[in-house]
Design a protein around this motif. Sequence first.
Motif, PDB file in Angstrom:
ATOM      1  N   ILE A   1     -23.169 -36.561  -1.989  1.00 21.09           N
ATOM      2  CA  ILE A   1     -22.108 -36.584  -0.974  1.00 21.09           C
ATOM      3  C   ILE A   1     -22.644 -37.190   0.338  1.00 21.09           C
ATOM      4  O   ILE A   1     -21.986 -38.034   0.960  1.00 21.09           O
ATOM      5  CB  ILE A   1     -21.560 -35.161  -0.736  1.00 21.09           C
ATOM      6  N   CYS A   2     -23.854 -36.782   0.712  1.00 19.99           N
ATOM      7  CA  CYS A   2     -24.459 -37.332   1.932  1.00 19.99           C
ATOM      8  C   CYS A   2     -24.615 -38.845   1.819  1.00 19.99           C
ATOM      9  O   CYS A   2     -24.287 -39.592   2.749  1.00 19.99           O
ATOM     10  CB  CYS A   2     -25.833 -36.712   2.175  1.00 19.99           C
ATOM     11  N   ALA A   3     -25.107 -39.304   0.664  1.00 18.98           N
ATOM     12  CA  ALA A   3     -25.314 -40.746   0.461  1.00 18.98           C
ATOM     13  C   ALA A   3     -23.971 -41.478   0.471  1.00 18.98           C
ATOM     14  O   ALA A   3     -23.860 -42.565   1.058  1.00 18.98           O
ATOM     15  CB  ALA A   3     -26.054 -40.976  -0.862  1.00 18.98           C
ATOM     16  N   GLY A   4     -22.954 -40.892  -0.158  1.00 25.39           N
ATOM     17  CA  GLY A   4     -21.618 -41.494  -0.167  1.00 25.39           C
ATOM     18  C   GLY A   4     -21.059 -41.574   1.250  1.00 25.39           C
ATOM     19  O   GLY A   4     -20.447 -42.575   1.641  1.00 25.39           O
ATOM     20  N   TYR A   5     -21.312 -40.531   2.046  1.00 25.14           N
ATOM     21  CA  TYR A   5     -20.852 -40.497   3.443  1.00 25.14           C
ATOM     22  C   TYR A   5     -21.528 -41.619   4.241  1.00 25.14           C
ATOM     23  O   TYR A   5     -20.866 -42.357   4.986  1.00 25.14           O
ATOM     24  CB  TYR A   5     -21.189 -39.137   4.034  1.00 25.14           C
ATOM     25  N   LEU A   6     -22.839 -41.742   4.081  1.00 27.39           N
ATOM     26  CA  LEU A   6     -23.587 -42.763   4.832  1.00 27.39           C
ATOM     27  C   LEU A   6     -23.087 -44.169   4.490  1.00 27.39           C
ATOM     28  O   LEU A   6     -22.864 -44.992   5.378  1.00 27.39           O
ATOM     29  CB  LEU A   6     -25.094 -42.660   4.513  1.00 27.39           C
ATOM     30  N   VAL A   7     -22.894 -44.423   3.202  1.00 25.87           N
ATOM     31  CA  VAL A   7     -22.433 -45.748   2.775  1.00 25.87           C
ATOM     32  C   VAL A   7     -21.011 -45.985   3.304  1.00 25.87           C
ATOM     33  O   VAL A   7     -20.709 -47.047   3.870  1.00 25.87           O
ATOM     34  CB  VAL A   7     -22.472 -45.873   1.228  1.00 25.87           C
ATOM     35  N   GLY A   8     -20.129 -44.986   3.137  1.00 29.59           N
ATOM     36  CA  GLY A   8     -18.736 -45.144   3.549  1.00 29.59           C
ATOM     37  C   GLY A   8     -18.603 -45.328   5.053  1.00 29.59           C
ATOM     38  O   GLY A   8     -17.938 -46.259   5.516  1.00 29.59           O
ATOM     39  N   VAL A   9     -19.269 -44.472   5.808  1.00 31.00           N
ATOM     40  CA  VAL A   9     -19.093 -44.473   7.267  1.00 31.00           C
ATOM     41  C   VAL A   9     -19.900 -45.581   7.946  1.00 31.00           C
ATOM     42  O   VAL A   9     -19.371 -46.331   8.762  1.00 31.00           O
ATOM     43  CB  VAL A   9     -19.466 -43.090   7.844  1.00 31.00           C
ATOM     44  N   TYR A  10     -21.183 -45.691   7.582  1.00 29.46           N
ATOM     45  CA  TYR A  10     -22.052 -46.615   8.332  1.00 29.46           C
ATOM     46  C   TYR A  10     -22.079 -48.040   7.756  1.00 29.46           C
ATOM     47  O   TYR A  10     -22.303 -48.982   8.491  1.00 29.46           O
ATOM     48  CB  TYR A  10     -23.473 -46.051   8.411  1.00 29.46           C
ATOM     49  N   LEU A  11     -21.843 -48.177   6.455  1.00 34.80           N
ATOM     50  CA  LEU A  11     -21.867 -49.539   5.891  1.00 34.80           C
ATOM     51  C   LEU A  11     -20.457 -50.124   5.775  1.00 34.80           C
ATOM     52  O   LEU A  11     -20.257 -51.319   5.982  1.00 34.80           O
ATOM     53  CB  LEU A  11     -22.525 -49.541   4.511  1.00 34.80           C
ATOM     54  N   LEU A  12     -19.481 -49.284   5.410  1.00 40.23           N
ATOM     55  CA  LEU A  12     -18.145 -49.807   5.127  1.00 40.23           C
ATOM     56  C   LEU A  12     -17.142 -49.499   6.247  1.00 40.23           C
ATOM     57  O   LEU A  12     -16.001 -49.956   6.201  1.00 40.23           O
ATOM     58  CB  LEU A  12     -17.638 -49.256   3.783  1.00 40.23           C
ATOM     59  N   GLY A  13     -17.536 -48.702   7.207  1.00 35.20           N
ATOM     60  CA  GLY A  13     -16.718 -48.498   8.396  1.00 35.20           C
ATOM     61  C   GLY A  13     -15.535 -47.558   8.231  1.00 35.20           C
ATOM     62  O   GLY A  13     -14.520 -47.703   8.919  1.00 35.20           O
ATOM     63  N   ILE A  14     -15.604 -46.576   7.367  1.00 38.93           N
ATOM     64  CA  ILE A  14     -14.521 -45.597   7.219  1.00 38.93           C
ATOM     65  C   ILE A  14     -14.575 -44.625   8.408  1.00 38.93           C
ATOM     66  O   ILE A  14     -15.661 -44.307   8.904  1.00 38.93           O
ATOM     67  CB  ILE A  14     -14.670 -44.798   5.902  1.00 38.93           C
TER      68      ILE A  14
ATOM     69  N   PRO B   1     -15.092 -41.450  10.225  1.00 36.06           N
ATOM     70  CA  PRO B   1     -15.861 -40.265   9.783  1.00 36.06           C
ATOM     71  C   PRO B   1     -15.078 -38.943   9.890  1.00 36.06           C
ATOM     72  O   PRO B   1     -15.217 -38.081   9.034  1.00 36.06           O
ATOM     73  CB  PRO B   1     -17.072 -40.254  10.705  1.00 36.06           C
ATOM     74  N   ILE B   2     -14.269 -38.812  10.934  1.00 39.89           N
ATOM     75  CA  ILE B   2     -13.579 -37.529  11.153  1.00 39.89           C
ATOM     76  C   ILE B   2     -12.560 -37.269  10.039  1.00 39.89           C
ATOM     77  O   ILE B   2     -12.555 -36.204   9.399  1.00 39.89           O
ATOM     78  CB  ILE B   2     -12.866 -37.528  12.531  1.00 39.89           C
ATOM     79  N   TYR B   3     -11.711 -38.269   9.776  1.00 38.66           N
ATOM     80  CA  TYR B   3     -10.687 -38.099   8.733  1.00 38.66           C
ATOM     81  C   TYR B   3     -11.323 -37.960   7.347  1.00 38.66           C
ATOM     82  O   TYR B   3     -10.845 -37.195   6.496  1.00 38.66           O
ATOM     83  CB  TYR B   3      -9.697 -39.272   8.746  1.00 38.66           C
ATOM     84  N   SER B   4     -12.395 -38.717   7.137  1.00 35.01           N
ATOM     85  CA  SER B   4     -13.103 -38.634   5.838  1.00 35.01           C
ATOM     86  C   SER B   4     -13.606 -37.219   5.605  1.00 35.01           C
ATOM     87  O   SER B   4     -13.439 -36.644   4.525  1.00 35.01           O
ATOM     88  CB  SER B   4     -14.306 -39.589   5.816  1.00 35.01           C
ATOM     89  N   TRP B   5     -14.244 -36.679   6.617  1.00 35.45           N
ATOM     90  CA  TRP B   5     -14.804 -35.324   6.517  1.00 35.45           C
ATOM     91  C   TRP B   5     -13.680 -34.297   6.315  1.00 35.45           C
ATOM     92  O   TRP B   5     -13.774 -33.418   5.466  1.00 35.45           O
ATOM     93  CB  TRP B   5     -15.602 -35.023   7.803  1.00 35.45           C
ATOM     94  N   TYR B   6     -12.609 -34.482   7.079  1.00 35.50           N
ATOM     95  CA  TYR B   6     -11.458 -33.564   6.986  1.00 35.50           C
ATOM     96  C   TYR B   6     -10.859 -33.603   5.581  1.00 35.50           C
ATOM     97  O   TYR B   6     -10.603 -32.562   4.954  1.00 35.50           O
ATOM     98  CB  TYR B   6     -10.410 -33.962   8.036  1.00 35.50           C
ATOM     99  N   ASN B   7     -10.654 -34.816   5.064  1.00 31.23           N
ATOM    100  CA  ASN B   7     -10.074 -34.956   3.712  1.00 31.23           C
ATOM    101  C   ASN B   7     -10.994 -34.386   2.638  1.00 31.23           C
ATOM    102  O   ASN B   7     -10.541 -33.798   1.643  1.00 31.23           O
ATOM    103  CB  ASN B   7      -9.768 -36.424   3.394  1.00 31.23           C
ATOM    104  N   MET B   8     -12.279 -34.604   2.844  1.00 29.91           N
ATOM    105  CA  MET B   8     -13.238 -34.081   1.852  1.00 29.91           C
ATOM    106  C   MET B   8     -13.130 -32.551   1.762  1.00 29.91           C
ATOM    107  O   MET B   8     -13.031 -31.986   0.672  1.00 29.91           O
ATOM    108  CB  MET B   8     -14.665 -34.478   2.218  1.00 29.91           C
ATOM    109  N   LEU B   9     -13.104 -31.918   2.921  1.00 27.24           N
ATOM    110  CA  LEU B   9     -13.020 -30.445   2.933  1.00 27.24           C
ATOM    111  C   LEU B   9     -11.663 -29.964   2.411  1.00 27.24           C
ATOM    112  O   LEU B   9     -11.574 -28.929   1.749  1.00 27.24           O
ATOM    113  CB  LEU B   9     -13.253 -29.910   4.349  1.00 27.24           C
ATOM    114  N   ARG B  10     -10.650 -30.767   2.648  1.00 30.92           N
ATOM    115  CA  ARG B  10      -9.299 -30.365   2.245  1.00 30.92           C
ATOM    116  C   ARG B  10      -9.135 -30.430   0.721  1.00 30.92           C
ATOM    117  O   ARG B  10      -8.502 -29.563   0.110  1.00 30.92           O
ATOM    118  CB  ARG B  10      -8.296 -31.311   2.912  1.00 30.92           C
TER     119      ARG B  10
END
Lengths: 258, 254
Positions: A162-175, A177-186
């Motif tokens: 999950i951490c690696a997916g977050y890093l790739v999504g947020v820092y490499l692909l520009g998603i 972060p706040i909404y991603s984290w919120y959706n993940m927890l939801r």
Amino acid sequence: MGFWGQWISDWLEGLGRLTLLAKDTFTSLFTFKVAWRDLLYQIYFVGVKSQSVVLITGAFTGMVLGAQTYFQFHKVKMDTATLAVVSVSMCSELGPVLTGLMVAGRVGAAIAAELGTMRVTEQIDALRTLATHPVDYLVVPRLLALHLALPLLTAESIAIGICAGYLVGVYLLGIDPIYSWYNMLRYTGTTDVAVGLLKALIFGGIVAIIGCYKGMTCGEGAEGVGRATTEAVVYSSITILITNFFLTLTLGKILHTL
Amino acid sequence: MIEVCNLEKSFGTHKILEGVSFCINKGESVVIIGRSGGGKSVLLKHLIALLKPDAGQVRIDGEDIVPLDERQLLRVRRKFGMLFQGAALFDSMTVAENISFAFRRDRSLPQDEIARKVAHVLELVDLPGIETKNPSELSGGMRKRVGLARAIVYRPQIVLYDEPTTGLDPIASDSIDKLILRVRDRLDVTSVVVTHDMRSARRLGQRILMLHEKRIYAEGTPDEIFGSRDPIVRQFVEGTSEPTAEKGILLPYE
């Protein structure tokens, strides 16, 4: 009896022997005093020494899953759901299955090779002459170690995936972060994590029992040990994949009705 | 006392033993001879139930051990010690750990008592002070001695020897033979030795059983076996590839 008749007969016989070994092991768990030193060594060998393999697998699976999900979701403007998909997939399916497969390759093979060598050099017979049940001494510590280590390794794999997916999504692909984290927890429930860990517990038993069975029943000589090692990995892996399907189906139905 | 009645054993379609019967008395030293691949080791493993027969009985002190399961057999096996052909030492353990294996499993003795017993038994097999060595550091003869030390440290009533001198040079073989005699005399155990080394057989056996064509073909004292006129027995004793009597050779014992 034709070729297929013989094959089916051998397969059923093998399945029967495997079941008897599992029954013997189960009996031993309740009657035998666990040798803590042996158990700790097995936990070290199975758990601590497998971490690098499991962490690398988890990290790169999380990364590739994140990237691939993003590429598909980006087309329909659902970028922020990427991490939720990574999280649910890692928790309930990819984490336990890939950890199970990696441990089957590393530990299952090692167990079959070690016990196979002990068998061909009569060390297992020597154990028996020393009034020691081979299941008590060889199978039980390995089974307990794998039951304990595989859920922990899976938890590590899920977390790093999950951490690696977050890093790739947020820092490499520009998603975002706040909404991603919120959706993940939801969208990730505690049941997803529980299902993953339960699967890992069962996969640990599969790797231990098949590895020990193949080692303790291996043929003569180096060829026999080699074949037992290969079969332990192949059969454990296939059994994990098939069991995973039925577990997903059964647990899904049960949790759906709750 | 060991009693074997009508023992039969096959591996697949290949019959190894057929109607084997004999009796070994308490304290007796018996050697089983026969050709390689003739089923001697298979027969020996039946005595300690490492193999299950297809038919027949094996009685140890009057108790038939054939129907017992693996856990029930643990009790019976405490009466036995066994020296394997390749010594079968646990290669992940030191010599001391190998010898004290069952003591450490039982946890019935304190560490210093275990160490004392290990040192004593290593003295008995003429290998004092090698407790910390690994099996891979030992020669073939030393491995067999350590295997014997492991077999006798628990003071068994019966010791089984599977080809104790196979693969050893004549000097090492001689020392192993002397060791077996020493163990027999000092510990007052019943000994069953499987061998095709006729010099060992003559020296170790109070009685010799010859396994041939899946059965006990001949039985007697070493003098009776070595003096036998039976062509099959003579062939084995002489070590010739064809029965000597059939070739009309005058035998030295005739």
